[in-house]
Design an enzyme around this catalytic site. Sequence first.
Site: not given
Lengths: 398, 260
Positions: A90, A112, A379
């Site tokens: 991210k 968000e 990830s």
Amino acid sequence: MIQTVEGKGRYGRFGGQYVPETLMGALSELEEAHNSARADSEFIEQLNGYLKDFVGRENPLYFAERLTEAAGGAKIYLKREDLNHTGAHKINNALGQALLAKRMGKRKIVAETGAGQHGVATATACALLGLECVVFMGKEDIRRQELNVFRMELLGARVESVDKGAGTLKDAVNEALRYWVAHVEDTHYILGSALGPHPFPKIVRDFQQVIGHETKRQIVEKEGRLPDAVVACIGGGSNAIGMFHPFVEDENVALYGVEAAGGGVSTGKHAAAIAEAKEGVLHGAYMYVLQDEDGFIQEAHSISAGLDYPAVGPEHCHLHDIGRVHYTSATDAEALEGVQLLAQKEGIIPALESAHAIHFAFDLAQEMQADEILVVCLSGRGDKDVQTVRDALGGGVQ
Amino acid sequence: MRDFSLTASILKRNEEGQSVFIPYMMAGDGGLDVLHERISFLEEAGADAIEIGIPFSDPVADGEVIQEAGSRALKNGVTLRKVMSELQAQLHSIPLMIMTYLNPVLAYGVVEFVEDCELAGVKGLIIPDLPHEERTLLSNALIGKDIALVPLVSLTSSPERIEKIARNAEGFVYAVTVNGITGVRSSFGSDLMDHLTDLKRVAKVPVLAGFGISTQEQVRHFSSIADGVIVGSAIVTAFHEENLEKIQSLIKAGRTTVSQ
């Protein structure tokens, strides 16, 4: 039934800009800023500098020897996004978009978050660059991820609880969009996945494709050739699109996206929007969306908060339609197996999101030959999920 | 430019020297069985057209009041399909408009939805998440129909965009008076007057102001600048509280003489 529309930011018939008029100006400003940033070597250098020294890229492409042995098929490599600063892919996007915001002269950021990974990454990027940050998070997610809330606050962000709907990711996006509409002149919205109105899916892909580019270079260094298969998990689809995009033209590389099947696709309690194959519009884009026959958006269900979203990014929808990427799914139970498998075979506790990909990849490797190569995008790391996993396993390891 | 009966009825009111008042109501708030009763009430109170809101699971353009009304309607099991069939059961002479998010229309089927709108006497559509660039998704099915696809223009729309949207506008131009979602506001930005004046200059159809207009004073103020006003949250609240007098007084306040 749906007509094909010629519009901006289309991936086949998916994508577009289905947003209130108030946001159209900001989207076009964002598109221009992104295009000019891509062409600006100074911006690229600055971003790459942060990716190297702050995020810790490039991260390893790791040969998972014991996992490979256990599968008894293809060689399994793991792309270690879990080793990034803040523990997941991210940060690649959050940092890139925060730099874009600065470039546009916007000092305030709204975002968000579901599980809190994107929220933490955004709060981190904002602290790094001196930007004000507000993060919308569903009430239910706040309860489930208390520590991540504090983490964001520690980083100087304000976390706003959303108690509408089920109080999860979809509701947090609604609230973040409402906030953005009201503060659009001085605020940039850092959307966390390859979703939303154009140009967001493109921008997120741009900042995430570093995953695939590094992987390509690393596998050629290690094996002298491209892999035979690449696997990534799909919620909105940001790690997957970042991994897949540089391989899309390489036809001999099979690409697999793994959706969250929750309790099982047939139970209706899942997040597998491609498997469900209903098309519609949510949060500004035309996509595969979980919905009822009246067009009301349904809640997604997954043990992994990061995959708990009722749609899949528009580019994935298109890649599915043209058959370039094979989309499949893994259930909550399979993801839990994936967590334990990787923890015990490799000493790596994966995020529940990534564990969906691990589980599928382990099965896939068994069907492949020993001289074939498979890469999995790991990830994120699983620290955030330890409590969830413990609860799901009834307090003990199976 | 096609002639829409929605535009004609607004122009007629303006030509009488009066500003237009369009109330918004949430279909199914209070139950679908009061839908016709409320439409008739608004008509008798002097509304020029009625905007009928359709509840949606993810109403990103709406503030608290309309979100809550939508939630109540959803709890009552209200859907776009049920509203359309209710409207077809009893026709009204006042022009009706449907305000809905896009996805329920897609799920309904665009062509079928447009057919049902015709049968229900719907004269206009407002789709807040369908901007100018994407409008062909619906407008192709509307060709030759007396159903105007009313565009929204915001304070953040660039002058070029405003011109493009206003020139192609059907029915009227819905001028969003705040940066934000629907709901009550105590004040408006100072650049708003210039914005509305510019809009009126380029638009070939009437310009109506909406979003955040909730008091009699605000209704009077905007009625004197724009060709009319749209009032949502205040009407929704008044219906919910069964304060019908408030609705009458708001509509009355809208009967301000138009400045031409």
